[in-house]
Each structure stands twice: as C-alpha cells, then as structure tokens.
Write a protein that holds these residues in place. Structure first.
Motif, PDB file in Angstrom:
ATOM      1  N   LYS A 225      -5.914 -19.469   9.286  1.00 46.81           N
ATOM      2  CA  LYS A 225      -6.836 -18.919   8.281  1.00 46.81           C
ATOM      3  C   LYS A 225      -7.429 -20.000   7.384  1.00 46.81           C
ATOM      4  O   LYS A 225      -8.359 -19.731   6.617  1.00 46.81           O
ATOM      5  N   ASP A 265     -16.232 -27.588   3.775  1.00 51.92           N
ATOM      6  CA  ASP A 265     -15.098 -26.711   3.458  1.00 51.92           C
ATOM      7  C   ASP A 265     -14.530 -26.986   2.069  1.00 51.92           C
ATOM      8  O   ASP A 265     -14.054 -26.065   1.398  1.00 51.92           O
ATOM      9  N   GLU A 268     -16.881 -25.219  -0.273  1.00 49.69           N
ATOM     10  CA  GLU A 268     -16.706 -23.775  -0.155  1.00 49.69           C
ATOM     11  C   GLU A 268     -15.370 -23.340  -0.759  1.00 49.69           C
ATOM     12  O   GLU A 268     -15.305 -22.347  -1.489  1.00 49.69           O
ATOM     13  N   ALA A 272     -15.226 -20.895  -3.924  1.00 49.21           N
ATOM     14  CA  ALA A 272     -14.602 -19.583  -3.756  1.00 49.21           C
ATOM     15  C   ALA A 272     -13.507 -19.367  -4.790  1.00 49.21           C
ATOM     16  O   ALA A 272     -13.352 -18.261  -5.340  1.00 49.21           O
ATOM     17  N   LYS A 278     -12.677 -14.836  -1.438  1.00 43.79           N
ATOM     18  CA  LYS A 278     -12.079 -15.532  -0.308  1.00 43.79           C
ATOM     19  C   LYS A 278     -13.088 -16.529   0.274  1.00 43.79           C
ATOM     20  O   LYS A 278     -14.266 -16.209   0.401  1.00 43.79           O
ATOM     21  N   THR A 280     -15.064 -18.804   3.070  1.00 42.45           N
ATOM     22  CA  THR A 280     -15.514 -18.682   4.461  1.00 42.45           C
ATOM     23  C   THR A 280     -15.609 -20.088   5.033  1.00 42.45           C
ATOM     24  O   THR A 280     -16.532 -20.844   4.699  1.00 42.45           O
ATOM     25  N   TRP A 281     -14.637 -20.449   5.858  1.00 48.28           N
ATOM     26  CA  TRP A 281     -14.584 -21.818   6.362  1.00 48.28           C
ATOM     27  C   TRP A 281     -15.567 -22.017   7.495  1.00 48.28           C
ATOM     28  O   TRP A 281     -15.764 -21.138   8.333  1.00 48.28           O
ATOM     29  N   THR A 282     -16.186 -23.193   7.541  1.00 47.73           N
ATOM     30  CA  THR A 282     -17.096 -23.555   8.640  1.00 47.73           C
ATOM     31  C   THR A 282     -16.542 -24.703   9.473  1.00 47.73           C
ATOM     32  O   THR A 282     -17.157 -25.113  10.459  1.00 47.73           O
TER      33      THR A 282
END
Length: 284
Positions: A225, A265, A268, A272, A278, A280-282
């Motif tokens: 995750k 990331d 992000e 977040a 939460k 949202t990882w890329t």
C-alpha cells in the motif's frame, strides 16, 4: 501373430500412455500465485516428498521466479514459503555427498543460492515446520521472517562433517549475536519459533493454529500500500547497515532520504498528510 488394435482402442491406449508420461514428469519445484489484491507474489517451494530439500535445480527455478517478480511492475512485495507444514529441511544431501573440492570450487557451488539477496522488492519469509541448514539460511536471506510458534530453526551441518555454506554462520551473528550463533552452529541446537521471535531471528510469530502464509501475505499487502520507491529505498538503507561502518551508513541513509524529495510520491505523501486524506501513489 500381430495383434491389431481398433482405432478407438488404440486412441485410448495412446491417451493412457500420454497421461502416464505426463504424470511422471517433474512438477515445478516452485509454485507461483498472487495475493487477492494481486500486488503480492507468493512463491512456494514444492518438493513435499523431500520436505522441500534445496537443490541447484530448485534454486534455478526460484531465482527465475524472483527475477520475474522483481521486474513485474504489478508486484510490490514477495512472500517466500514452503507452505503450512514445512519450509525447507535443509539442502539435498544426494546432490552434495559425492562432490570433490575442485568441482565445488570451480563451479562455485552454492554461489547461485544467494541471488535472493539481490532482489530489490521486499521479501517476507513465511516459515512453518522445519527450516534446517540451507532452509534456515534461505529464510534469513529474506528481509524478515514470519513464523509459527512450532517452527524449528537449526544449522545441523556439523552433524555431516561440514559447516553452513549459504551464509548461516554470518547472518546468524548479525541477527542473534555471536554466542547464540556459536551455539547453533557448534551444537546443532534447534530453536523454536517462539525462541526465534524472542532472539530476533523472526520478526513476527503467529498465534498457534494461525496460517503463517496468510499472515505473511497480509503483512506484504500492507507494504504494497506504500510507494514502491520509498519501500525499495528503505530496504536498501537497512541492508547497508549490515555492511557499512556507522558513519558511512548514516551518510547513505541521509542521501537516500534527500533523494526522495525529488519524487512525486514525497510531494503526494506530505500533501495528503497536510490535507488529511489518503495518498495516491504513482511510484515516481
């Protein structure tokens, strides 16, 4: 007198011969599957009649599957197991017993057995039952171990007139200290899963009767995750501590930490957190 089979009989006979031939072919020594999320590759040693005894052909298959999982962008973590009954009860003695020094040295015997340590994605060892000799060494090559209370770890090579050859004497010292490593290597002391957890050989010990594979997959899905870049950087930093003096290790950790500020990331993840949502990882 020559007996001529009718076509239908001949077809059935041919099919039975084909089925017998297929049934005698060797099954894969490593089974592959995925977690329900699809993000965890599960690699299962598959020599049940030999208690998953380790051999060069098995490691050839294992290394190939590990490399596939490492290259597959959909895989974010790996679980290595022997199933719910046994992890691996040592190396295949039949392969080793007649070897001579020159052959073992020239061909670098056991050299390919450590490729697991080169895999960049996180690997969790799920250990139930015996993890003896090479099995214990293989478990220690994973990033951390989840085991059952009744798992059994040991380095019994001294009973065969040899010593560990797959990293047992080295990794044990790092994980459990010199005294306990000496105890296991020199006396064939067997360590239970409970003791393994207390000593630091295993990171997590399941409840009695709980599936070790399910627990390891659950932990791996938790890792999955998070962003891949941060997970791989974390693994690299921890592994470096085994080889580098403290000052150099701290320098490497700091450089990796700083490098992550160049990733999407990091932006992000911190955004977040500030926005109480939460991330949202890329994976960039």
């Amino acid at each position: 007198m020559m007996l001529t089979l009718r076509p239908a009989v001949a077809a059935r006979t041919a099919f039975r011969q084909y089925a017998r031939a297929m049934s005698t072919q060797a099954e894969p020594m490593v089974l592959t599957s995925r977690s329900e999320s699809g993000k965890v590759a599960i690699l299962t040693l598959n020599r049940p009649k030999a208690l998953n005894a380790l051999s060069t052909p098995l490691f050839d298959q294992l290394n190939a599957e590990l490399e596939k999982a490492d290259a597959d962008e959909s895989v974010r973590a790996i679980v290595l197991t022997g199933g719910e009954k046994v992890f691996a009860a040592g190396a295949d003695i039949k392969e080793m017993k007649d070897k001579q020094f020159a052959e073992a040295y020239k061909n670098n015997f056991l050299g390919t057995w450590a490729k697991l340590a080169d895999i960049r994605k996180p690997i969790i060892g799920a250990v139930a039952g015996y993890a003896l000799g090479g099995g214990c060494e293989l478990a220690m090559m994973t990033d951390f171990i989840v085991c059952t209370p009744k798992a059994v770890f040991a380095q019994p090579e001294i009973t065969l007139g040899i010593i560990p050859g797959g990293g047992g004497s080295q990794r044990l010292v790092t994980l459990i200290g010199k005294g306990r490593a000496m105890d296991m290597v020199l006396t064939n002391r067997k360590v239970s899963g409970v003791e393994a957890g207390q000593w630091g050989l295993a990171s997590r010990v399941t409840e009695d009767g709980q599936s070790v594979v399910e627990e390891a997959v659950k932990v791996a899905d938790g890792i999955a995750k998070f962003g891949v870049v941060a997970a791989q950087a974390g693994k690299e930093a921890v592994n470096a501590a085994l080889e580098l003096p403290l000052a150099q290790g701290l320098r490497l950790e700091r450089r990796l930490f700083q490098a992550l500020f160049a990733t999407a990331d990091q932006k992000e993840g911190m955004a977040a957190f500030a926005e109480k949502r939460k991330p949202t990882w890329t994976d960039n």
